[in-house]
Scaffold this motif. Structure first.
Motif, PDB file in Angstrom:
ATOM      1  N   TYR A 187       0.828  -1.206   0.000  1.00  0.00           N
ATOM      2  CA  TYR A 187       0.000   0.000   0.000  1.00  0.00           C
ATOM      3  C   TYR A 187       0.867   1.263   0.000  1.00  0.00           C
ATOM      4  N   ALA A 190       2.192   1.636  -3.466  1.00  0.00           N
ATOM      5  CA  ALA A 190       1.118   2.122  -4.340  1.00  0.00           C
ATOM      6  C   ALA A 190       0.879   3.618  -4.127  1.00  0.00           C
ATOM      7  N   GLU A 191       0.899   4.029  -2.868  1.00  0.00           N
ATOM      8  CA  GLU A 191       0.716   5.448  -2.551  1.00  0.00           C
ATOM      9  C   GLU A 191       1.818   6.288  -3.187  1.00  0.00           C
ATOM     10  N   SER A 208      -4.596   6.185  -9.067  1.00  0.00           N
ATOM     11  CA  SER A 208      -4.822   5.103  -8.095  1.00  0.00           C
ATOM     12  C   SER A 208      -5.274   3.831  -8.799  1.00  0.00           C
ATOM     13  N   ARG A 209      -6.171   3.978  -9.757  1.00  0.00           N
ATOM     14  CA  ARG A 209      -6.653   2.799 -10.483  1.00  0.00           C
ATOM     15  C   ARG A 209      -5.525   2.160 -11.301  1.00  0.00           C
ATOM     16  N   ALA A 212      -3.031   0.399  -8.923  1.00  0.00           N
ATOM     17  CA  ALA A 212      -3.582  -0.851  -8.399  1.00  0.00           C
ATOM     18  C   ALA A 212      -3.571  -1.949  -9.456  1.00  0.00           C
ATOM     19  N   GLN A 213      -3.969  -1.611 -10.672  1.00  0.00           N
ATOM     20  CA  GLN A 213      -3.983  -2.610 -11.734  1.00  0.00           C
ATOM     21  C   GLN A 213      -2.562  -3.056 -12.097  1.00  0.00           C
ATOM     22  N   LEU A 216      -1.575  -5.493  -9.408  1.00  0.00           N
ATOM     23  CA  LEU A 216      -2.328  -6.733  -9.603  1.00  0.00           C
ATOM     24  C   LEU A 216      -1.775  -7.524 -10.778  1.00  0.00           C
TER      25      LEU A 216
END
Length: 276
Positions: A187, A190-191, A208-209, A212-213, A216
């Protein structure tokens, strides 16, 4: 020892504690249909934490010992420092019909066995937060009286939460360092990706999207190809390209060593939790 019933038939699951991990693990069992709500009993001192389970149709109580009377597989999901007190409280009600599964970080099987009657079947598991969305990474180990039947039963149940593997107990605290605590490192990374994109002019929501992708997709590549992360990283780098320039900055910042140090620090802290 009494046999453990097949999931979904006469298996009755109990849980002492109703926090996030309890909701994640037991929620997976409910969503998968492995355990009907009518065969699940959960205790907690606060009614607030029990609301989720009430809404699902589970039996709820403020009495920990009642969970023993209603269940044959008992998950311990309280904070680690509370577990000894809970085990003293329920010890007189534990029988050979029970299987005890501890989620408490740092508490060894030896410690758990010392606090319960001789011969009790005990297993220790380490979940992580993504169990809440059935994408967790869970490992477990068996105590001296738990056999293959209990291991198979638990693995079948926990498969509802994501990946589940049986490991030597010596790996449990390392799992806490890499996965239990590790989701927080993800996290934070990601931030940082999002902040970097915002700095360069991209709105936070879409950044953010994308971040995250990206995480993933990268994770699925490791799982599905079976390649070492170093090989996949190398595949992204072209001579003189954007990636190798970016990786140079990460190396200058000590990212690799810092993450390794973080895993070490969390693992050591987990080991300290068992020192009484």
């Amino acid at each position: 020892m009494a046999a453990v019933s097949a999931p979904g038939s006469t298996l009755r699951v109990g849980c002492i504690g109703a926090g996030k991990m309890a909701r994640g693990v037991l929620g997976g069992l409910l969503l998968s249909g492995k355990v009907p709500a009518q065969q699940m009993t959960v205790s907690a001192p606060s009614g607030t934490n029990l609301q989720y389970f009430r809404a699902q149709g589970c039996h709820t109580t403020h009495s920990n010992i009642s969970v023993l009377y209603e269940s044959n597989v008992i998950f311990l999901a309280t904070k680690p420092h509370v577990i000894p007190q809970v085990l003293v409280e329920i010890s007189s009600a534990v029988t050979s019909d029970h299987v005890i599964v501890s989620m408490a970080a740092g508490l060894s099987l030896q410690t758990l066995e010392e606090l319960l009657p001789d011969g009790v079947r005990i297993l220790r598991m380490c979940p992580n937060l993504p169990c809440v969305i059935q994408q967790g990474a869970v490992v477990f180990s068996r105590g001296s009286c738990a056999g293959p039947e209990e291991a198979d039963m638990l693995k079948d149940l926990l498969s509802a939460c994501g990946m589940c593997e049986e490991v030597p107990e010596s790996y449990m605290d390392i799992h806490t360092g890499i996965s239990g605590s590790g989701v927080a490192y993800v996290y934070l990374f990601a931030e940082a990706l999002v902040d970097g994109a915002v700095k360069m002019g991209m709105p936070s929501a879409i950044a953010s999207r994308i971040a995250a992708q990206t995480l993933l997709g990268g994770a699925k590549m490791i799982l599905e190809t079976g390649d070492h992360p170093a090989k996949l990283r190398s595949d992204v780098c072209t001579p003189g390209g954007t990636t190798i320039h970016a990786l140079h900055e990460l190396e200058k910042g000590g990212l690799r060593a810092t993450v390794m140090n973080a895993v070490e620090a969390a693992t050591k802290r987990a080991r300290e939790l068992d020192k009484r």
